[in-house]
Design a protein around this motif. Structure first.
Motif, mmCIF file in Angstrom:
data_model
loop_
_atom_site.group_PDB
_atom_site.id
_atom_site.type_symbol
_atom_site.label_atom_id
_atom_site.label_comp_id
_atom_site.label_asym_id
_atom_site.label_seq_id
_atom_site.Cartn_x
_atom_site.Cartn_y
_atom_site.Cartn_z
ATOM 1 N N ARG A 266 63.986 43.087 26.671
ATOM 2 C CA ARG A 266 63.747 44.325 27.370
ATOM 3 C C ARG A 266 62.839 45.258 26.407
ATOM 4 O O ARG A 266 62.868 44.888 25.297
ATOM 5 C CB ARG A 266 65.074 45.057 27.642
ATOM 6 C CG ARG A 266 65.765 44.156 28.746
ATOM 7 C CD ARG A 266 67.073 44.822 29.244
ATOM 8 N NE ARG A 266 67.926 45.200 28.284
ATOM 9 C CZ ARG A 266 68.650 44.316 27.656
ATOM 10 N NH1 ARG A 266 68.718 42.855 28.225
ATOM 11 N NH2 ARG A 266 69.552 44.317 26.607
ATOM 12 N N THR B 97 63.071 51.270 35.875
ATOM 13 C CA THR B 97 61.770 50.734 36.035
ATOM 14 C C THR B 97 61.835 49.374 36.281
ATOM 15 O O THR B 97 62.722 48.617 36.041
ATOM 16 C CB THR B 97 61.068 51.053 34.634
ATOM 17 O OG1 THR B 97 61.703 50.592 33.646
ATOM 18 C CG2 THR B 97 60.486 52.545 34.254
ATOM 19 N N THR C 128 53.334 53.678 39.802
ATOM 20 C CA THR C 128 53.106 52.618 38.826
ATOM 21 C C THR C 128 51.959 53.124 37.648
ATOM 22 O O THR C 128 51.642 54.090 37.868
ATOM 23 C CB THR C 128 52.314 51.392 39.449
ATOM 24 O OG1 THR C 128 51.079 51.864 39.870
ATOM 25 C CG2 THR C 128 52.969 51.263 40.671
ATOM 26 N N ARG D 211 53.164 43.365 27.660
ATOM 27 C CA ARG D 211 54.636 43.720 27.975
ATOM 28 C C ARG D 211 55.543 42.954 26.694
ATOM 29 O O ARG D 211 56.487 43.399 26.488
ATOM 30 C CB ARG D 211 55.122 42.841 29.162
ATOM 31 C CG ARG D 211 54.236 43.131 30.573
ATOM 32 C CD ARG D 211 53.975 44.686 30.642
ATOM 33 N NE ARG D 211 53.224 45.067 31.529
ATOM 34 C CZ ARG D 211 52.412 46.311 31.726
ATOM 35 N NH1 ARG D 211 52.923 47.330 31.006
ATOM 36 N NH2 ARG D 211 51.398 46.526 32.556
ATOM 37 N N ILE E 193 58.639 35.990 32.965
ATOM 38 C CA ILE E 193 58.901 37.546 33.478
ATOM 39 C C ILE E 193 60.366 37.462 33.487
ATOM 40 O O ILE E 193 61.155 38.755 33.501
ATOM 41 C CB ILE E 193 58.228 37.619 34.853
ATOM 42 C CG1 ILE E 193 58.675 38.937 35.287
ATOM 43 C CG2 ILE E 193 58.653 36.499 35.744
ATOM 44 C CD1 ILE E 193 58.051 39.500 36.597
ATOM 45 N N THR F 271 49.549 42.867 36.055
ATOM 46 C CA THR F 271 51.028 43.526 35.839
ATOM 47 C C THR F 271 50.897 44.900 35.780
ATOM 48 O O THR F 271 49.905 45.353 35.538
ATOM 49 C CB THR F 271 51.571 42.935 34.518
ATOM 50 O OG1 THR F 271 50.880 43.581 33.435
ATOM 51 C CG2 THR F 271 51.306 41.452 34.090
ATOM 52 N N THR F 272 52.014 45.510 36.077
ATOM 53 C CA THR F 272 52.155 47.016 36.054
ATOM 54 C C THR F 272 53.575 47.245 36.037
ATOM 55 O O THR F 272 54.687 46.324 36.316
ATOM 56 C CB THR F 272 51.333 47.501 37.487
ATOM 57 O OG1 THR F 272 51.431 48.959 37.249
ATOM 58 C CG2 THR F 272 52.428 47.208 38.565
ATOM 59 N N ILE F 273 53.872 48.419 35.426
ATOM 60 C CA ILE F 273 55.180 48.965 35.603
ATOM 61 C C ILE F 273 55.524 49.743 36.871
ATOM 62 O O ILE F 273 54.663 50.950 37.079
ATOM 63 C CB ILE F 273 55.512 49.901 34.270
ATOM 64 C CG1 ILE F 273 55.251 49.051 33.066
ATOM 65 C CG2 ILE F 273 56.849 50.227 34.155
ATOM 66 C CD1 ILE F 273 56.270 47.762 32.776
ATOM 67 N N TRP G 96 63.276 46.253 34.509
ATOM 68 C CA TRP G 96 62.824 46.003 33.256
ATOM 69 C C TRP G 96 62.863 47.562 32.353
ATOM 70 O O TRP G 96 61.881 48.182 32.620
ATOM 71 C CB TRP G 96 61.524 45.485 32.901
ATOM 72 C CG TRP G 96 60.812 44.714 31.640
ATOM 73 C CD1 TRP G 96 61.767 43.986 30.948
ATOM 74 C CD2 TRP G 96 59.944 45.142 30.886
ATOM 75 N NE1 TRP G 96 61.290 43.793 29.860
ATOM 76 C CE2 TRP G 96 60.143 44.313 29.421
ATOM 77 C CE3 TRP G 96 59.038 45.912 30.987
ATOM 78 C CZ2 TRP G 96 59.406 44.359 28.596
ATOM 79 C CZ3 TRP G 96 57.987 46.312 29.944
ATOM 80 C CH2 TRP G 96 57.903 45.312 28.872
ATOM 81 N N LEU H 297 59.387 45.684 36.334
ATOM 82 C CA LEU H 297 57.996 44.950 35.811
ATOM 83 C C LEU H 297 57.577 44.215 36.788
ATOM 84 O O LEU H 297 58.537 43.403 37.497
ATOM 85 C CB LEU H 297 58.368 44.155 34.501
ATOM 86 C CG LEU H 297 57.211 43.303 34.140
ATOM 87 C CD1 LEU H 297 56.052 43.836 33.711
ATOM 88 C CD2 LEU H 297 57.744 42.213 32.974
ATOM 89 N N THR I 68 58.777 41.169 41.329
ATOM 90 C CA THR I 68 59.152 42.378 40.372
ATOM 91 C C THR I 68 60.617 41.879 39.726
ATOM 92 O O THR I 68 61.487 41.067 40.326
ATOM 93 C CB THR I 68 59.237 43.418 41.193
ATOM 94 O OG1 THR I 68 60.299 43.490 42.068
ATOM 95 C CG2 THR I 68 58.100 43.930 41.565
ATOM 96 N N LEU J 216 51.326 38.494 30.635
ATOM 97 C CA LEU J 216 52.439 39.565 30.182
ATOM 98 C C LEU J 216 52.119 39.999 28.709
ATOM 99 O O LEU J 216 53.136 40.608 28.126
ATOM 100 C CB LEU J 216 53.605 38.826 30.499
ATOM 101 C CG LEU J 216 53.986 38.782 31.842
ATOM 102 C CD1 LEU J 216 55.333 37.569 32.033
ATOM 103 C CD2 LEU J 216 54.718 40.110 32.598
#
Length: 382
Positions: free
Chosen positions: A210, A321, A289, A110, A202, A305-307, A347, A323, A344, A107
């Motif tokens: 955040r 959104t 994403t 992030r 996470i 990881t992705t948004i 986030w 995470l 998920t 992460l």
């Protein structure tokens, strides 16, 4: 309690038994409230004292990718970073940090998006190389700070967990061989702490760390030099989201490993099968994403990881959104990467996560979070 003595003089009649009982009960209740308030204020003062003591701890901030060394020479006290960086400190042995820092490393981008410095504090003199972290990784994303004086940090952690004795537990000082962590917000106030048990960054991100700015659905993926493993995992991640948004059950079965995740079995949570999760109206159709990245932790374990940008009222929104983190496994280097766990959590800059979704080959389970005070153990900061 003076009612029996002054009743005749003040009220003009001698004290009665019911009146005396009421007076004693009132005095006992008042005494209880007084003691409780004293304890509450004492805890609050103790927390403030610990927060002030934390401000004197020092750290080194990582350099950029083109520097010749991972860290600069300037030491910063935490009070100098107030209003600029959030702090998340983890203390343990080399073996504990090597294992605990893997999800933090996954992460890393992030943490950078949330303006967080993660401080790994060894209690055995180890360093980043002992934890499996190379200098190039430290410089690639400026999130992993170095403790200025590790002994000062360890002593501070020892004061938090309240262990006064060193039991000489295999050289692990003061904390009986347990790992501990605490976090400070931009204002320097504590948002959580913990002692022992698994760290789940996470969920800490979703609850307390955040992103400072809105996330962009046009962010490009981070290939990190484009190794075969990274590119393979990014391709598999794309296939996963194609199957998820289109309701392709066969495609989902192809992506997932048959090895289940213990995280789905915590608390005997109900697991919704994939047939229902991928059904019309249940699956996140047309979800987008962005900003995917990969950490290859070993030859047989990796993370991505992705948004996520799900549709809200027919359109994507930066206020909704998610995470997402995926854990990938394989038995040998000749095998394909298979998905073991997908998780998920909400986030965004304005939304505090109240639940997290975990999925494996069996399906998905949604878990709600208890108040953040559950992170606080054994008289630590909060």
């Amino acid at each position: 309690l003076s009612y029996p003595a002054i009743s005749d003089a003040v009220l003009g009649e001698p004290a009665t038994l019911p009146g005396t009982l009421v007076a004693v009960a009132g005095a006992a209740f008042s005494g209880y409230r007084f003691v409780r308030e004293c304890k509450r204020r004492s805890r609050k003062l103790s927390r403030m004292e610990k927060e002030l003591n934390a401000e004197l701890l020092t750290l080194l901030i990582p350099n950029g990718p083109f520097a010749d060394r991972p860290y600069g020479d300037t030491e910063f006290e935490l009070k100098q970073l107030r209003g600029k960086r959030r702090i998340l400190a983890v203390c343990g042995s080399a073996l504990q940090l090597r294992e605990a820092l893997v999800p933090f490393r996954a992460l890393r981008r992030r943490f950078a998006q949330a303006s967080v410095l993660v401080v790994a504090v060894p209690n055995d003199g180890s360093n980043a190389n002992d934890w499996g972290i190379e200098d190039t990784e430290i410089k690639s994303v400026q999130y992993l700070a170095e403790a200025g004086y590790p002994k000062q940090w360890v002593d501070y952690f020892e004061s938090l967990v309240g262990n006064d004795d060193d039991d000489d537990n295999e050289g692990k000082r003061g904390m009986n061989g347990e790992i501990a962590w605490f976090g400070l917000s931009n204002s320097g106030k504590s948002f959580g702490s913990g002692f022992g048990g698994a760290l789940r960054p996470i969920e800490i991100l979703g609850q307390s760390l955040r992103p400072l700015d809105s996330l962009d659905e046009d962010d490009t993926n981070y290939t990190g030099g484009g190794s075969d493993d990274v590119l393979s995992i990014l391709a598999a991640q794309t296939q996963f989201y194609q199957a998820l948004t289109s309701g392709d059950r066969a495609g989902m079965d192809q992506i997932y490993s048959s090895v289940t995740s213990d995280l789905l079995d915590e608390g005997d949570a109900y697991i919704e099968g994939w047939d229902k999760c991928l059904g019309e109206g249940a699956r996140p159709s047309d979800m987008k994403t962005s900003g995917s990245d990969v950490l290859v932790a070993s030859d047989t374990e990796a993370y991505s990881t992705t948004i996520e940008f799900p549709l809200v009222d027919g359109t994507t929104s930066a206020d909704a959104t998610l995470l997402a983190v995926q854990k990938w496994i394989r038995s040998t280097t000749d095998d394909e990467w298979k998905l073991q766990l997908h998780q998920t959590i909400p986030w965004s800059a304005d939304t505090r996560a109240g639940a997290t979704l975990r999925c494996d080959c069996r399906g998905c389970t949604a878990l709600t979070r208890e108040p953040v005070s559950q992170y606080n153990f054994r008289g630590m900061i909060d």
